[in-house]
Write a protein that holds these residues in place. Structure first.
Motif, short mmCIF file in Angstrom:
data_model
loop_
_atom_site.label_atom_id
_atom_site.label_comp_id
_atom_site.label_asym_id
_atom_site.label_seq_id
_atom_site.Cartn_x
_atom_site.Cartn_y
_atom_site.Cartn_z
N SER A 9 44.40 32.72 49.79
CA SER A 9 43.70 32.87 51.06
C SER A 9 44.50 33.80 51.98
O SER A 9 45.71 33.63 52.14
N SER A 10 43.81 34.75 52.59
CA SER A 10 44.49 35.72 53.45
C SER A 10 44.52 35.28 54.91
O SER A 10 44.95 36.04 55.77
N SER A 11 44.11 34.06 55.19
CA SER A 11 43.93 33.66 56.59
C SER A 11 45.24 33.68 57.39
O SER A 11 45.22 33.86 58.60
N GLN A 20 53.83 32.31 49.48
CA GLN A 20 53.11 31.36 48.65
C GLN A 20 53.17 31.78 47.18
O GLN A 20 53.36 30.95 46.29
N ALA A 21 53.01 33.08 46.94
CA ALA A 21 53.06 33.60 45.57
C ALA A 21 54.40 33.27 44.93
O ALA A 21 54.47 32.77 43.80
N THR A 28 52.70 38.84 42.04
CA THR A 28 51.63 39.62 42.67
C THR A 28 50.56 38.63 43.10
O THR A 28 50.68 37.43 42.83
N PHE A 29 49.50 39.10 43.76
CA PHE A 29 48.40 38.20 44.13
C PHE A 29 47.17 39.02 44.48
O PHE A 29 47.23 40.23 44.63
N GLN A 30 46.06 38.30 44.57
CA GLN A 30 44.79 38.89 45.00
C GLN A 30 44.33 38.17 46.26
O GLN A 30 44.66 37.00 46.48
N PHE A 31 43.55 38.83 47.08
CA PHE A 31 43.03 38.21 48.31
C PHE A 31 41.75 38.93 48.72
O PHE A 31 41.53 40.09 48.33
N PHE A 32 40.93 38.26 49.50
CA PHE A 32 39.75 38.91 50.07
C PHE A 32 40.15 39.71 51.31
O PHE A 32 40.94 39.22 52.13
N THR A 33 39.62 40.91 51.43
CA THR A 33 39.96 41.75 52.57
C THR A 33 39.41 41.19 53.88
O THR A 33 39.84 41.57 54.96
N ARG A 34 38.42 40.34 53.79
CA ARG A 34 37.79 39.72 54.96
C ARG A 34 37.00 38.55 54.45
O ARG A 34 36.97 38.30 53.25
N ASN A 35 36.36 37.82 55.33
CA ASN A 35 35.51 36.72 54.90
C ASN A 35 34.65 37.18 53.71
O ASN A 35 33.98 38.21 53.81
N PRO A 36 34.70 36.43 52.59
CA PRO A 36 33.97 36.89 51.41
C PRO A 36 32.48 37.11 51.66
O PRO A 36 31.84 37.87 50.95
N GLY A 60 60.54 42.05 44.24
CA GLY A 60 60.06 42.83 43.10
C GLY A 60 58.59 42.61 42.80
O GLY A 60 58.20 42.48 41.63
N PHE A 61 57.77 42.60 43.83
CA PHE A 61 56.34 42.39 43.63
C PHE A 61 55.70 43.59 42.94
O PHE A 61 56.11 44.73 43.11
N HIS A 62 54.65 43.29 42.20
CA HIS A 62 53.82 44.33 41.60
C HIS A 62 52.64 44.58 42.53
O HIS A 62 52.36 43.75 43.39
N PRO A 63 51.94 45.71 42.35
CA PRO A 63 50.85 46.03 43.28
C PRO A 63 49.88 44.85 43.46
O PRO A 63 49.56 44.15 42.51
N ILE A 64 49.48 44.65 44.70
CA ILE A 64 48.55 43.56 44.98
C ILE A 64 47.11 44.09 44.90
O ILE A 64 46.86 45.30 44.94
N LEU A 65 46.21 43.14 44.73
CA LEU A 65 44.80 43.48 44.51
C LEU A 65 43.96 42.93 45.65
O LEU A 65 43.86 41.71 45.83
N ALA A 66 43.39 43.83 46.42
CA ALA A 66 42.47 43.43 47.48
C ALA A 66 41.07 43.36 46.89
O ALA A 66 40.66 44.26 46.15
N HIS A 67 40.37 42.29 47.16
CA HIS A 67 39.01 42.13 46.62
C HIS A 67 38.01 42.31 47.77
O HIS A 67 38.12 41.65 48.80
N ALA A 68 37.04 43.18 47.56
CA ALA A 68 35.98 43.39 48.56
C ALA A 68 35.16 42.11 48.67
O ALA A 68 35.08 41.33 47.72
N PRO A 69 34.52 41.88 49.83
CA PRO A 69 33.64 40.71 49.93
C PRO A 69 32.59 40.75 48.82
O PRO A 69 32.08 41.83 48.48
N TYR A 70 32.31 39.59 48.21
CA TYR A 70 31.40 39.64 47.05
C TYR A 70 29.95 39.83 47.45
O TYR A 70 29.10 40.03 46.61
N THR A 71 29.66 39.79 48.74
CA THR A 71 28.28 40.08 49.17
C THR A 71 28.03 41.59 49.30
O THR A 71 26.90 42.01 49.47
N LEU A 72 29.11 42.35 49.24
CA LEU A 72 28.97 43.81 49.38
C LEU A 72 28.11 44.34 48.24
O LEU A 72 28.43 44.14 47.07
#
Ligand code: FE
Ligand code: FE
Ligand code: ZN
Length: 276
Positions: A9-11, A20-21, A28-36, A60-72
Protein backbone atom coordinates in the motif's frame (compact mmCIF):
# COMPACT_ATOMS: atom_id res chain seq x y z
CA UNK A 1 20.50 -12.27 -7.33
CA UNK A 2 16.87 -13.06 -6.57
CA UNK A 3 14.80 -9.94 -7.13
CA UNK A 4 11.61 -10.42 -5.18
CA UNK A 5 8.92 -8.15 -3.84
CA UNK A 6 5.20 -7.82 -3.47
CA UNK A 7 2.39 -5.35 -3.82
CA UNK A 8 2.36 -2.80 -0.97
CA UNK A 9 0.00 0.00 0.00
CA UNK A 10 1.36 3.40 -0.99
CA UNK A 11 -0.76 5.32 1.53
CA UNK A 12 2.22 6.13 3.79
CA UNK A 13 4.65 7.02 1.04
CA UNK A 14 7.78 5.57 -0.56
CA UNK A 15 10.04 5.36 2.49
CA UNK A 16 7.35 3.48 4.42
CA UNK A 17 7.02 0.98 1.55
CA UNK A 18 10.79 0.56 1.37
CA UNK A 19 11.01 -0.17 5.09
CA UNK A 20 8.10 -2.58 4.93
CA UNK A 21 9.75 -4.38 2.00
CA UNK A 22 13.00 -4.84 3.95
CA UNK A 23 11.09 -6.14 6.98
CA UNK A 24 9.62 -8.97 4.93
CA UNK A 25 12.80 -9.86 3.09
CA UNK A 26 11.96 -8.12 -0.20
CA UNK A 27 14.40 -6.08 -2.29
CA UNK A 28 11.79 -4.40 -4.52
CA UNK A 29 8.02 -3.79 -4.45
CA UNK A 30 4.98 -2.80 -6.45
CA UNK A 31 2.37 -0.18 -5.55
CA UNK A 32 -0.60 1.63 -7.08
CA UNK A 33 0.22 5.13 -8.29
CA UNK A 34 -3.10 6.33 -6.88
CA UNK A 35 -6.38 4.90 -5.65
CA UNK A 36 -6.82 1.80 -7.82
CA UNK A 37 -10.27 2.99 -8.77
CA UNK A 38 -8.80 6.20 -10.15
CA UNK A 39 -9.01 9.76 -8.94
CA UNK A 40 -6.31 12.25 -8.06
CA UNK A 41 -2.86 11.23 -6.90
CA UNK A 42 -1.56 12.66 -3.66
CA UNK A 43 0.74 15.68 -4.00
CA UNK A 44 4.37 14.70 -4.58
CA UNK A 45 6.32 14.54 -1.32
CA UNK A 46 9.86 15.38 -2.40
CA UNK A 47 11.27 14.89 1.09
CA UNK A 48 9.81 11.36 1.26
CA UNK A 49 11.18 10.61 -2.20
CA UNK A 50 14.67 11.84 -1.30
CA UNK A 51 14.61 9.72 1.87
CA UNK A 52 13.40 6.72 -0.10
CA UNK A 53 16.12 7.10 -2.74
CA UNK A 54 18.81 7.05 -0.01
CA UNK A 55 17.16 4.09 1.68
CA UNK A 56 16.82 2.15 -1.57
CA UNK A 57 20.49 2.70 -2.41
CA UNK A 58 21.63 1.63 1.07
CA UNK A 59 19.54 -1.51 0.84
CA UNK A 60 20.41 -2.39 -2.76
CA UNK A 61 16.86 -2.21 -4.04
CA UNK A 62 15.99 -3.26 -7.56
CA UNK A 63 13.74 -1.09 -9.74
CA UNK A 64 10.27 -0.69 -8.30
CA UNK A 65 7.08 -1.25 -10.24
CA UNK A 66 4.33 1.34 -10.25
CA UNK A 67 0.96 -0.09 -11.25
CA UNK A 68 -1.59 2.12 -13.01
CA UNK A 69 -5.11 2.12 -11.55
CA UNK A 70 -6.85 -0.99 -12.85
CA UNK A 71 -9.86 1.02 -13.96
CA UNK A 72 -7.71 2.86 -16.48
CA UNK A 73 -9.04 1.82 -19.89
CA UNK A 74 -7.15 3.34 -22.79
CA UNK A 75 -9.52 1.76 -25.30
CA UNK A 76 -12.90 2.47 -23.73
CA UNK A 77 -15.64 3.26 -26.24
CA UNK A 78 -16.27 6.41 -24.18
CA UNK A 79 -14.13 9.35 -25.18
CA UNK A 80 -14.07 10.82 -21.66
CA UNK A 81 -12.71 7.55 -20.21
CA UNK A 82 -9.99 7.39 -22.87
CA UNK A 83 -9.08 10.99 -22.06
CA UNK A 84 -8.96 10.10 -18.36
CA UNK A 85 -6.65 7.16 -19.09
CA UNK A 86 -4.31 9.32 -21.11
CA UNK A 87 -4.21 12.14 -18.55
CA UNK A 88 -3.67 9.68 -15.69
CA UNK A 89 -0.83 7.88 -17.42
CA UNK A 90 0.84 11.13 -18.46
CA UNK A 91 0.64 12.40 -14.87
CA UNK A 92 1.88 9.09 -13.42
CA UNK A 93 4.85 9.06 -15.80
CA UNK A 94 5.72 12.66 -15.00
CA UNK A 95 5.72 11.87 -11.27
CA UNK A 96 7.67 8.63 -11.66
CA UNK A 97 10.63 10.50 -13.12
CA UNK A 98 11.40 11.48 -9.51
CA UNK A 99 12.38 7.82 -9.02
CA UNK A 100 14.62 7.26 -12.03
CA UNK A 101 14.69 3.92 -13.81
CA UNK A 102 11.38 2.56 -12.49
CA UNK A 103 8.80 0.42 -14.26
CA UNK A 104 5.21 1.43 -14.94
CA UNK A 105 2.77 -1.40 -15.52
CA UNK A 106 -0.70 -1.05 -17.01
CA UNK A 107 -3.52 -3.24 -18.29
CA UNK A 108 -3.84 -2.61 -22.03
CA UNK A 109 -7.61 -2.28 -21.69
CA UNK A 110 -10.98 -3.73 -22.68
CA UNK A 111 -12.43 -2.88 -26.08
CA UNK A 112 -16.01 -3.49 -24.89
CA UNK A 113 -17.48 -4.60 -28.19
CA UNK A 114 -15.57 -2.27 -30.49
CA UNK A 115 -13.28 -5.09 -31.61
CA UNK A 116 -9.62 -5.80 -31.00
CA UNK A 117 -8.41 -3.68 -33.90
CA UNK A 118 -10.13 -0.51 -32.70
CA UNK A 119 -9.03 -1.21 -29.14
CA UNK A 120 -5.41 -1.59 -30.16
CA UNK A 121 -5.59 1.61 -32.20
CA UNK A 122 -6.66 3.59 -29.11
CA UNK A 123 -4.02 1.98 -26.88
CA UNK A 124 -1.27 2.82 -29.36
CA UNK A 125 -2.62 6.36 -29.70
CA UNK A 126 -2.34 6.87 -25.95
CA UNK A 127 1.15 5.39 -25.70
CA UNK A 128 2.39 7.54 -28.54
CA UNK A 129 1.14 10.64 -26.77
CA UNK A 130 2.36 9.92 -23.26
CA UNK A 131 5.71 8.17 -23.73
CA UNK A 132 8.51 10.71 -24.02
CA UNK A 133 11.84 9.62 -25.54
CA UNK A 134 13.79 11.20 -22.68
CA UNK A 135 11.91 9.47 -19.85
CA UNK A 136 13.79 7.02 -17.63
CA UNK A 137 10.72 4.89 -16.86
CA UNK A 138 9.97 1.77 -18.86
CA UNK A 139 6.25 1.29 -19.54
CA UNK A 140 5.12 -2.33 -19.29
CA UNK A 141 2.11 -3.90 -20.97
CA UNK A 142 0.70 -6.57 -18.66
CA UNK A 143 -0.28 -9.95 -20.12
CA UNK A 144 -4.00 -10.38 -19.40
CA UNK A 145 -6.20 -13.39 -18.67
CA UNK A 146 -8.72 -12.63 -21.42
CA UNK A 147 -11.72 -11.93 -19.22
CA UNK A 148 -14.54 -10.22 -21.15
CA UNK A 149 -13.08 -8.12 -23.95
CA UNK A 150 -9.61 -7.65 -22.46
CA UNK A 151 -6.84 -6.95 -24.91
CA UNK A 152 -3.42 -8.46 -24.28
CA UNK A 153 -4.29 -12.07 -23.50
CA UNK A 154 -2.29 -13.26 -26.51
CA UNK A 155 1.34 -12.55 -27.27
CA UNK A 156 0.25 -11.59 -30.80
CA UNK A 157 -1.91 -8.71 -29.56
CA UNK A 158 0.91 -7.37 -27.43
CA UNK A 159 3.29 -7.56 -30.37
CA UNK A 160 0.93 -5.57 -32.58
CA UNK A 161 0.76 -2.83 -29.94
CA UNK A 162 4.53 -2.72 -29.46
CA UNK A 163 5.17 -2.60 -33.21
CA UNK A 164 3.06 0.53 -33.59
CA UNK A 165 4.60 2.46 -30.69
CA UNK A 166 7.13 5.07 -31.65
CA UNK A 167 9.49 4.96 -28.64
CA UNK A 168 9.73 1.19 -28.37
CA UNK A 169 12.90 1.40 -26.30
CA UNK A 170 10.74 2.73 -23.42
CA UNK A 171 8.32 -0.21 -23.70
CA UNK A 172 8.30 -3.74 -22.32
CA UNK A 173 6.06 -6.52 -21.03
CA UNK A 174 5.18 -7.71 -17.53
CA UNK A 175 4.16 -11.36 -17.53
CA UNK A 176 1.52 -12.28 -14.93
CA UNK A 177 1.70 -16.03 -14.28
CA UNK A 178 -1.98 -16.26 -13.23
CA UNK A 179 -3.08 -14.30 -16.29
CA UNK A 180 -1.08 -16.21 -18.91
CA UNK A 181 -2.22 -19.50 -17.37
CA UNK A 182 -5.85 -18.37 -17.44
CA UNK A 183 -5.31 -17.21 -21.02
CA UNK A 184 -4.30 -20.76 -21.97
CA UNK A 185 -0.48 -20.71 -21.92
CA UNK A 186 0.58 -23.91 -20.18
CA UNK A 187 3.41 -22.71 -17.94
CA UNK A 188 2.92 -25.82 -15.78
CA UNK A 189 3.65 -28.53 -18.35
CA UNK A 190 5.44 -26.56 -21.06
CA UNK A 191 7.22 -23.53 -19.62
CA UNK A 192 9.99 -23.83 -22.23
CA UNK A 193 7.42 -23.89 -25.03
CA UNK A 194 5.56 -20.84 -23.71
CA UNK A 195 8.79 -18.85 -23.35
CA UNK A 196 9.92 -19.93 -26.83
CA UNK A 197 6.62 -18.64 -28.18
CA UNK A 198 7.00 -15.39 -26.27
CA UNK A 199 10.47 -15.01 -27.73
CA UNK A 200 9.34 -15.79 -31.26
CA UNK A 201 6.37 -13.40 -31.19
CA UNK A 202 7.41 -10.57 -28.87
CA UNK A 203 11.12 -11.11 -28.23
CA UNK A 204 12.33 -12.25 -24.80
CA UNK A 205 14.29 -9.00 -24.36
CA UNK A 206 10.96 -7.19 -23.98
CA UNK A 207 10.16 -9.19 -20.87
CA UNK A 208 11.07 -6.95 -17.93
CA UNK A 209 9.07 -8.18 -14.93
CA UNK A 210 6.98 -11.07 -13.61
CA UNK A 211 3.80 -10.90 -11.53
CA UNK A 212 4.09 -14.15 -9.61
CA UNK A 213 0.62 -15.39 -8.68
CA UNK A 214 -1.05 -18.77 -8.50
CA UNK A 215 -4.48 -19.12 -10.12
CA UNK A 216 -7.75 -20.27 -8.56
CA UNK A 217 -8.93 -21.47 -11.96
CA UNK A 218 -7.71 -24.02 -14.53
CA UNK A 219 -5.63 -23.46 -17.65
CA UNK A 220 -7.52 -21.44 -20.26
CA UNK A 221 -10.35 -20.44 -17.91
CA UNK A 222 -10.08 -16.73 -18.87
CA UNK A 223 -11.01 -15.79 -15.30
CA UNK A 224 -8.22 -13.88 -13.44
CA UNK A 225 -8.58 -14.89 -9.79
CA UNK A 226 -5.23 -14.93 -8.02
CA UNK A 227 -4.31 -17.59 -5.44
CA UNK A 228 -1.45 -17.83 -2.96
CA UNK A 229 1.73 -19.47 -4.25
CA UNK A 230 1.25 -23.24 -4.24
CA UNK A 231 -2.42 -23.03 -3.34
CA UNK A 232 -3.84 -22.78 -6.84
CA UNK A 233 -3.91 -24.63 -10.14
CA UNK A 234 -0.34 -23.67 -11.09
CA UNK A 235 1.27 -25.19 -8.01
CA UNK A 236 4.59 -24.96 -6.20
CA UNK A 237 6.59 -27.22 -8.53
CA UNK A 238 5.82 -24.99 -11.47
CA UNK A 239 6.86 -21.89 -9.51
CA UNK A 240 10.19 -23.48 -8.62
CA UNK A 241 10.80 -23.96 -12.35
CA UNK A 242 9.62 -20.41 -13.12
CA UNK A 243 11.86 -18.56 -10.63
CA UNK A 244 14.88 -20.65 -11.63
CA UNK A 245 14.38 -20.65 -15.41
CA UNK A 246 17.45 -19.32 -17.19
CA UNK A 247 15.32 -16.81 -19.16
CA UNK A 248 13.48 -15.55 -16.07
CA UNK A 249 15.72 -15.87 -13.02
CA UNK A 250 17.34 -12.44 -13.35
CA UNK A 251 13.99 -10.63 -13.71
CA UNK A 252 12.19 -8.98 -10.80
CA UNK A 253 9.26 -10.99 -9.39
CA UNK A 254 6.32 -9.22 -7.73
CA UNK A 255 3.71 -11.09 -5.70
CA UNK A 256 0.07 -10.02 -6.04
CA UNK A 257 -1.46 -12.92 -4.17
CA UNK A 258 -4.44 -12.50 -1.81
CA UNK A 259 -2.30 -11.82 1.27
CA UNK A 260 -1.52 -9.35 4.01
CA UNK A 261 2.03 -8.12 4.49
CA UNK A 262 2.97 -10.97 6.87
CA UNK A 263 1.60 -13.46 4.36
CA UNK A 264 3.77 -11.92 1.67
CA UNK A 265 6.74 -12.30 3.99
CA UNK A 266 6.04 -16.02 4.30
CA UNK A 267 5.72 -16.42 0.52
CA UNK A 268 8.96 -14.51 -0.04
CA UNK A 269 10.76 -16.78 2.45
CA UNK A 270 9.30 -19.84 0.73
CA UNK A 271 10.40 -18.70 -2.73
CA UNK A 272 13.87 -17.70 -1.50
CA UNK A 273 14.38 -21.23 -0.23
CA UNK A 274 13.61 -22.56 -3.69
CA UNK A 275 15.78 -20.10 -5.59
CA UNK A 276 18.92 -21.94 -6.56
FE1 FE B 1 -2.25 -5.86 -13.01
FE1 FE C 1 -0.81 -8.75 -12.39
ZN1 ZN D 1 -4.94 -10.37 -12.11
Amino acid sequence: MFKIGCHLSSSKGYLAMGKQAVEIGANTFQFFTRNPRGGDAKPLDEKDIANYLDFSKENGFHPILAHAPYTLNACSPKGNLRAFAKATMADDLRRLEYIPGSYYNFHPGSHVGQGVETGIKYIVEMLNEVIKPEQSTTVLLETMGGKGSEIGSSFEELRIIIEMVEHQDRLGVCLDTCHVFDAGYDIVNDLDGVLAEFDKIIGIDRLKAIHINDSKNPLGSRKDRHAKIGEGQIGMEAFVRIINHSLLRELPFYLETPNDVEGYGREIALLKEEYL
